[in-house]
Every structure is written in C-alpha cells, then in structure tokens.
Design a protein around this motif. Structure first.
Motif, short mmCIF file in Angstrom:
data_model
loop_
_atom_site.label_atom_id
_atom_site.label_comp_id
_atom_site.label_asym_id
_atom_site.label_seq_id
_atom_site.Cartn_x
_atom_site.Cartn_y
_atom_site.Cartn_z
N SER A 2 -3.06 -38.42 -40.83
CA SER A 2 -4.04 -37.47 -40.32
C SER A 2 -3.92 -37.32 -38.81
CB SER A 2 -5.46 -37.93 -40.69
OG SER A 2 -5.78 -39.15 -40.04
N ILE A 3 -4.39 -36.20 -38.30
CA ILE A 3 -4.38 -35.92 -36.88
C ILE A 3 -5.82 -35.99 -36.37
CG2 ILE A 3 -3.84 -34.22 -35.10
CD1 ILE A 3 -1.74 -33.07 -36.98
N GLY A 4 -6.07 -36.82 -35.37
CA GLY A 4 -7.39 -36.95 -34.78
C GLY A 4 -7.49 -36.23 -33.46
N VAL A 5 -8.67 -36.31 -32.84
CA VAL A 5 -8.87 -35.57 -31.59
C VAL A 5 -8.23 -36.25 -30.40
CG1 VAL A 5 -10.98 -34.44 -32.35
CG2 VAL A 5 -11.12 -36.67 -31.26
N TRP A 6 -7.88 -37.55 -30.56
CA TRP A 6 -7.31 -38.28 -29.42
C TRP A 6 -6.44 -39.41 -29.91
CZ3 TRP A 6 -8.04 -43.41 -27.65
CH2 TRP A 6 -7.48 -43.69 -26.39
N ASP A 7 -5.38 -39.71 -29.16
CA ASP A 7 -4.47 -40.79 -29.51
C ASP A 7 -3.76 -41.21 -28.23
OD1 ASP A 7 -2.64 -42.54 -30.56
OD2 ASP A 7 -1.75 -41.12 -31.97
N ALA A 299 -18.79 -27.25 -43.05
CA ALA A 299 -17.86 -26.88 -44.11
C ALA A 299 -16.42 -26.80 -43.58
CB ALA A 299 -18.27 -25.54 -44.72
N LEU A 300 -16.28 -26.29 -42.37
CA LEU A 300 -14.96 -26.19 -41.73
C LEU A 300 -14.34 -27.56 -41.54
CD1 LEU A 300 -12.76 -24.58 -40.20
CD2 LEU A 300 -14.20 -24.75 -38.16
N LEU A 301 -15.11 -28.50 -41.01
CA LEU A 301 -14.59 -29.84 -40.74
C LEU A 301 -14.26 -30.59 -42.03
CD1 LEU A 301 -15.31 -29.18 -37.85
CD2 LEU A 301 -16.35 -31.45 -37.64
N LYS A 302 -15.09 -30.39 -43.06
CA LYS A 302 -14.83 -31.05 -44.34
C LYS A 302 -13.53 -30.53 -44.95
CE LYS A 302 -17.07 -32.13 -48.76
NZ LYS A 302 -18.29 -31.94 -49.59
N ALA A 303 -13.30 -29.23 -44.87
CA ALA A 303 -12.07 -28.65 -45.41
C ALA A 303 -10.85 -29.09 -44.60
CB ALA A 303 -12.17 -27.13 -45.42
N LEU A 304 -11.00 -29.18 -43.28
CA LEU A 304 -9.89 -29.61 -42.43
C LEU A 304 -9.52 -31.08 -42.69
CD1 LEU A 304 -10.80 -27.88 -39.05
CD2 LEU A 304 -8.78 -27.45 -40.44
N GLU A 305 -10.53 -31.89 -42.95
CA GLU A 305 -10.26 -33.30 -43.24
C GLU A 305 -9.36 -33.44 -44.47
OE1 GLU A 305 -12.73 -37.51 -43.82
OE2 GLU A 305 -13.79 -35.59 -43.74
N LYS A 306 -9.58 -32.59 -45.47
CA LYS A 306 -8.74 -32.61 -46.66
C LYS A 306 -7.31 -32.20 -46.35
CE LYS A 306 -12.56 -31.69 -49.85
NZ LYS A 306 -13.14 -30.72 -50.83
N LYS A 307 -7.14 -31.45 -45.26
CA LYS A 307 -5.79 -31.02 -44.85
C LYS A 307 -5.16 -32.01 -43.86
CE LYS A 307 -6.34 -25.98 -45.41
NZ LYS A 307 -7.66 -25.91 -46.06
N GLY A 308 -5.83 -33.13 -43.60
CA GLY A 308 -5.27 -34.14 -42.70
C GLY A 308 -5.58 -33.93 -41.24
N GLU A 364 -2.41 -24.33 -37.59
CA GLU A 364 -2.14 -23.79 -38.93
C GLU A 364 -3.27 -24.14 -39.89
OE1 GLU A 364 1.19 -24.25 -42.51
OE2 GLU A 364 1.61 -25.03 -40.50
N ALA A 365 -3.76 -25.39 -39.80
CA ALA A 365 -4.84 -25.83 -40.70
C ALA A 365 -6.13 -25.09 -40.40
CB ALA A 365 -5.04 -27.33 -40.56
N VAL A 366 -6.43 -24.89 -39.11
CA VAL A 366 -7.65 -24.16 -38.74
C VAL A 366 -7.58 -22.72 -39.22
CG1 VAL A 366 -9.01 -23.29 -36.79
CG2 VAL A 366 -8.20 -25.65 -36.77
N ARG A 367 -6.46 -22.07 -38.99
CA ARG A 367 -6.33 -20.67 -39.41
C ARG A 367 -6.47 -20.56 -40.94
NH1 ARG A 367 -4.66 -16.98 -35.74
NH2 ARG A 367 -4.10 -15.59 -37.46
N ALA A 368 -5.84 -21.43 -41.67
CA ALA A 368 -5.91 -21.38 -43.12
C ALA A 368 -7.32 -21.63 -43.62
CB ALA A 368 -4.95 -22.41 -43.72
N THR A 369 -8.00 -22.59 -42.99
CA THR A 369 -9.36 -22.93 -43.43
C THR A 369 -10.33 -21.81 -43.13
OG1 THR A 369 -8.88 -25.28 -43.06
CG2 THR A 369 -11.19 -24.65 -43.26
N LEU A 370 -10.19 -21.20 -41.97
CA LEU A 370 -11.09 -20.09 -41.63
C LEU A 370 -10.92 -18.91 -42.59
CD1 LEU A 370 -10.94 -20.11 -37.73
CD2 LEU A 370 -12.87 -20.74 -39.18
N ARG A 371 -9.72 -18.70 -43.07
CA ARG A 371 -9.49 -17.63 -44.05
C ARG A 371 -10.16 -17.96 -45.39
NH1 ARG A 371 -4.14 -17.42 -41.67
NH2 ARG A 371 -3.37 -18.83 -43.29
N GLU A 372 -10.30 -19.26 -45.66
CA GLU A 372 -10.88 -19.69 -46.93
C GLU A 372 -12.40 -19.69 -46.92
OE1 GLU A 372 -9.22 -23.53 -47.26
OE2 GLU A 372 -7.16 -22.80 -47.54
#
Length: 373
Positions: A2-7, A299-308, A364-372
């Motif tokens: 998964s990708i987090g906000v900081w590393d 809802a956006l964050l929950k869907a993004l979490e499923k996408k890693g 890519e994940a944000v764009r896909a999720t917003l379309r959904e």
C-alpha cells in the motif's frame, strides 16, 4: 504494497551516508547534550530565517509551550488560535495555564480567518497564535496591527511551514517569536523528536535558555525560576544541520509533486466534487501536506484503501469537539467552516522523496475512484 501519505525510507536511502556520518560525528565528539552541534544548528537555523536567536528544544509541542511562557503567557491569560490544527497547538496553550480561544478558518484555504479575531479579544487576551497550516502562511498584517493596538504578543506556529514565505518574508519572522517542530514527517524533519523557537528579542531568547534547562541560568543547580527539561539532543541537531542545507531542494521537490497533482487531477474539480488546494495571496506554499476536499470523502478513502492507497485526514476531529477541551464550552456549530472541513478534507501522499511511479499510482487510483462514486 500500500501507498501511504508519508514514508521516510526513500529519503534515508538517498541520504544514508550523510545521516550516519552525522550520528558518528556526535558520538565521537564526547558531548551528547548541549554541545557544538546544537549551538551550530541554532545559529544556522536563525541565519536561514534572518533572525538573531534560536533555541532548540525536545519537541514542537514544547517549542509552543515554552515559547508562550517566554513571552509571558500564563494562568488567567487567553490565547486566540484555531481549532482546525493538530491538537498539540492547543495542548501547549493549556499547558501554560492559559485558556485557548478559537476563531474559525477560511473556507478557501483553511487558514485562520483573521477578520474574526478582534471580536473574541477580551481584557484577558495575552497572545495570538496563528497556525501556518499545511505549508502556507496566515494573513499576518491584520494580526500584527491588532497586536500593536491592543498590547498583545504574537507567537507563530510554524510546525507545518518550514521555508514558507509570506510576501517574500520567511514565516516565523513576523511575530515576537515562532515555534517549529522537527518531527520526522515535517518539511525539515529529524530522525526523532525535536523543536525550536526563533526570535529577534534577546529577553525572549534568554527566557527560552532558562526555561528549557530547568529554569537555570548557566550555573547548574541555580534555578532562577522553575522551568523544564526540554533540550534538542546533539544527534538530532547534527542531522538537522545536514538536512537544513537541503531544505530549499526539498521545497522545490514538494512543489513539483503538488504541480503534478494539479495537472493530473485539475479536470476532476468543480460541480461540488473534488477541490484541490489553493494558495493564499502573497504566499509561497511548501506543501507540508497536500490537503484536498470531497463531499464523499469517507467513501472515497474507503474505496482507495481497497486499491492500496491509504490516505490520511488532517484533521478529522476539530480540537474544540474533543472531550479533553469540552470545558471550553464550544457547542456543535460554533465553528461551522472548521466542522464542515473535518467531514470533507483528506491528504494525498506528499514528501520530497515521493517517486513519480508511486505518485502516478495514487493519481490513477484517485481518478478511477472518482469515476466510480
């Protein structure tokens, strides 16, 4: 993965040799506390801001607390600040015995609404504590004018704005003093905790020197006035010295990351949907965090979490709604913009060593999720 906000690990891989050399330099020096590395960092950090004095302390919360105390804030006083901030801002005020007083923030940039400050001033008001939030500065001229008219002091909270500028001037140089955090996630982050207070006032600097060292004035065991044990250790100071030379490069990289988000996601904004960060007039933004908005944030964050993609919210609970500050008496709806933002804001990954590949995966994940949605 998964990708987090900081590393911090990508940065460490890039800078490992210098970081480990810094540690070795301190360990070989024979002095682990209040030594040459701290004195050098304090001078260099002051020079970076064009001020006379800097005192390093053990963390950003104590930088705020001791900074307020060094300015004479204490029990019975009131300090005006915001609720849309990290809790340590308010914890520090309460730690002095003073009472936090909140004003709302602006809807467009989430910064203190300076037009509301005058209405909350009372005879007990001692200080104004603007929070330079998410990487850019509060509008300072109205606050400085009010402070001069009312005999108040201003302590700037710069924990999220290392290197930011307001009309060409570094944040931290407007008020009587400024507090910084060097927590690892910060724009200028240590490899542990750390903080500092900068000022042009010799008396404030002298107060800081005593407050961070039990209240002692140079001579050990001689306490002038009870203080604290709050010192930036030599290892962190030496690491910060090395990283300070790279701060401007970090800022440029953060701005490049922000530009890529804007270019890649800008077409999805509008019509009550995604809102990307804006920069207030006169500000040079350093993007400590990249905070966006969406009415369906959860809802956006929950869907993004499923996408890693595991994102963060800065901040989901305004300080005035926390049980630890319920005694202040702020009812639900008392700070409407702050409360609305808490339901809509979220942070996209933002750090200087964020790779293009990882950022592309987020986009890519944000764009896909917003379309959904």
């Amino acid at each position: 993965m998964s990708i987090g906000v900081w590393d911090y690990l990508p940065e460490y891989e890039q800078e490992k040799e210098d970081i480990l050399d810094a540690v070795g330099t301190v360990f070989a020096s024979g002095r682990l506390v209040l030594g040459d590395s701290l004195r050098s960092f304090e001078q260099e950090f002051a020079d970076y801001h064009g001020v006379a004095h800097c005192k390093g302390v053990d963390n950003g919360t104590n930088a705020l607390k001791l900074g307020l105390e060094a300015l004479g804030v204490g029990p019975g006083d009131e300090v005006v600040t915001v609720s849309n901030t990290a809790a340590p801002t308010v914890v520090a005020i309460a730690g002095t015995g003073a009472t936090p007083v909140f004003v709302d923030v602006r809807d467009e940039d989430f910064l203190m609404d300076t037009a509301q400050v005058e209405a909350v001033l009372t005879p007990r008001t001692k200080a104004i504590l603007p929070v330079h939030l998410y990487g850019q500065a509060v509008e300072m001229e109205p606050l400085l004018r009010l402070a001069a008219e009312r005999g108040l002091t201003v302590l700037e909270d710069c924990a999220q704005a290392h290197g930011a500028r307001h009309y060409g001037r570094p944040v931290g140089t407007f008020g009587a003093a400024a507090a910084f955090s060097f927590y690892p996630t910060k724009v200028l982050g240590a490899y542990g905790d750390g903080g500092a207070v900068i000022t042009d006032a010799p008396d404030v600097d002298q107060n800081m020197a005593q407050l961070r060292y039990y209240g002692m004035d140079r001579v050990y065991y001689v306490v002038r006035s009870p203080g604290h044990n709050s010192r930036l250790d030599e290892v962190q100071a030496e690491i910060l010295r090395r990283k300070l030379t790279r701060l401007d490069a970090y800022l440029e990289r953060r701005r490049a990351v922000a530009r890529r988000y804007e270019e890649a996601l800008g077409d999805l904004t509008g019509d009550g949907g995604l809102v990307l960060p804006t920069t207030a007039p006169g500000n040079d933004h350093v993007y400590y965090v990249y905070v966006a908005r969406h009415p369906q944030r959860d809802a956006l964050l929950k869907a993004l979490e499923k996408k890693g993609v595991d994102l963060n919210i800065s901040y989901p609970w305004p300080v005035h709604t926390m049980t630890g500050f319920s005694h202040l008496g702020y009812a639900k709806g008392s700070l409407p913009v702050t409360e609305r933002l808490a339901d809509e804001i979220f942070s996209l990954p933002m750090y200087a060593s964020l790779s293009t590949d990882r950022q592309d995966r987020v986009i890519e994940a944000v764009r896909a999720t917003l379309r959904e949605l």
